[in-house]
Scaffold this motif. Sequence first.
Motif, PDB file in Angstrom:
ATOM      1  N   SER A   1       0.837  -1.196   0.000  1.00  0.00           N
ATOM      2  CA  SER A   1       0.000   0.000   0.000  1.00  0.00           C
ATOM      3  C   SER A   1       0.873   1.246   0.000  1.00  0.00           C
ATOM      4  O   SER A   1       1.999   1.236   0.500  1.00  0.00           O
ATOM      5  N   VAL A   2       0.322   2.309  -0.549  1.00  0.00           N
ATOM      6  CA  VAL A   2       0.979   3.606  -0.497  1.00  0.00           C
ATOM      7  C   VAL A   2      -0.082   4.652  -0.153  1.00  0.00           C
ATOM      8  O   VAL A   2      -1.232   4.551  -0.605  1.00  0.00           O
ATOM      9  N   THR A   3       0.298   5.611   0.674  1.00  0.00           N
ATOM     10  CA  THR A   3      -0.615   6.684   1.070  1.00  0.00           C
ATOM     11  C   THR A   3      -0.007   8.026   0.709  1.00  0.00           C
ATOM     12  O   THR A   3       1.171   8.276   0.986  1.00  0.00           O
ATOM     13  N   ILE A   4      -0.817   8.870   0.083  1.00  0.00           N
ATOM     14  CA  ILE A   4      -0.396  10.192  -0.356  1.00  0.00           C
ATOM     15  C   ILE A   4      -1.174  11.237   0.446  1.00  0.00           C
ATOM     16  O   ILE A   4      -2.401  11.146   0.557  1.00  0.00           O
TER      17      ILE A   4
ATOM     18  N   PRO B   1     -11.569   0.819  -8.895  1.00  0.00           N
ATOM     19  CA  PRO B   1     -11.386  -0.311  -7.972  1.00  0.00           C
ATOM     20  C   PRO B   1     -11.397   0.136  -6.509  1.00  0.00           C
ATOM     21  O   PRO B   1     -10.959   1.252  -6.185  1.00  0.00           O
ATOM     22  N   ASP B   2     -11.866  -0.752  -5.633  1.00  0.00           N
ATOM     23  CA  ASP B   2     -11.927  -0.397  -4.213  1.00  0.00           C
ATOM     24  C   ASP B   2     -10.543  -0.426  -3.562  1.00  0.00           C
ATOM     25  O   ASP B   2     -10.425  -0.213  -2.355  1.00  0.00           O
TER      26      ASP B   2
ATOM     27  N   VAL C   1      -3.654   3.755  -1.824  1.00  0.00           N
ATOM     28  CA  VAL C   1      -3.768   2.751  -2.873  1.00  0.00           C
ATOM     29  C   VAL C   1      -3.275   1.433  -2.274  1.00  0.00           C
ATOM     30  O   VAL C   1      -2.102   1.309  -1.918  1.00  0.00           O
ATOM     31  N   SER C   2      -4.188   0.498  -2.113  1.00  0.00           N
ATOM     32  CA  SER C   2      -3.844  -0.799  -1.523  1.00  0.00           C
ATOM     33  C   SER C   2      -3.611  -1.829  -2.634  1.00  0.00           C
ATOM     34  O   SER C   2      -4.157  -1.703  -3.731  1.00  0.00           O
ATOM     35  N   GLY C   3      -2.791  -2.827  -2.325  1.00  0.00           N
ATOM     36  CA  GLY C   3      -2.546  -3.865  -3.330  1.00  0.00           C
ATOM     37  C   GLY C   3      -2.035  -3.278  -4.631  1.00  0.00           C
ATOM     38  O   GLY C   3      -2.584  -3.521  -5.703  1.00  0.00           O
TER      39      GLY C   3
END
Lengths: 111, 120
Positions: free
Chosen positions: A17-20, A61-62, A77-79
Amino acid sequence: QSALTQPPSASGFAGQSVTISCTGTSSDVGGYNFVSWYQQHPDRAPNLIIFGVTKRPSGVPDRFSGSKSGNTASLTVSGLQAEDEADYYCSSYGGSDNFVVFGGGTKVTVL
Amino acid sequence: QLQLQESGPGLVRPSETLSLSCTVSGASINSDDSCWGWIRQSPGKGLEWIGSIRSGERRYYNPSLKSRVTTSIDTPKNQFSLQLRSVTAADTAVYFCARLAVSTGKHDFWGQGTLVSVSS
């Protein structure tokens, strides 16, 4: 200088995962639930992926999710997948004096 | 399905006026929930909102560009337009038109973008 502050880059391995983050003020991000996120691939128009802070348009996408705390909004953004490698921009309503404000963009790299 | 298409010159001389139009199909340009906007992207840079307009002549401009920008709506043609005066090389960019859904604050439909270069 952009009205909203984003980190210039972020990265993660496929499947991770990445978080912005997207930091504004109480006059924009913190004052309204009108935060949107856009994904842009090279030489393409931006594509809406999150609106209203947390909502996803149909077809998105979820794996993409949004949140907000105070004056900072976030996109996770996961996966991670290879096709997620792109530039991501946040945007917010900024009141009647600055109707629309964008962040400077974050380039996401999938390692 | 709503679609937008930009049109206009790809080359403008310094100090002159950049003029672009955006043709909307699939929706009325007078839709109550729609605000029609211009966003640009300089080469290798991020998105910059220029201005937006909605029916009833309600206009909203980026404060940093406000003195040089005019937007208008042509209802019979279902088009909206941008004029940017006194351009310089710094105005070279890809210009996108987009629909902003007012009730949600989302730019949900975008044109493909058109590159405008400012050069003599």
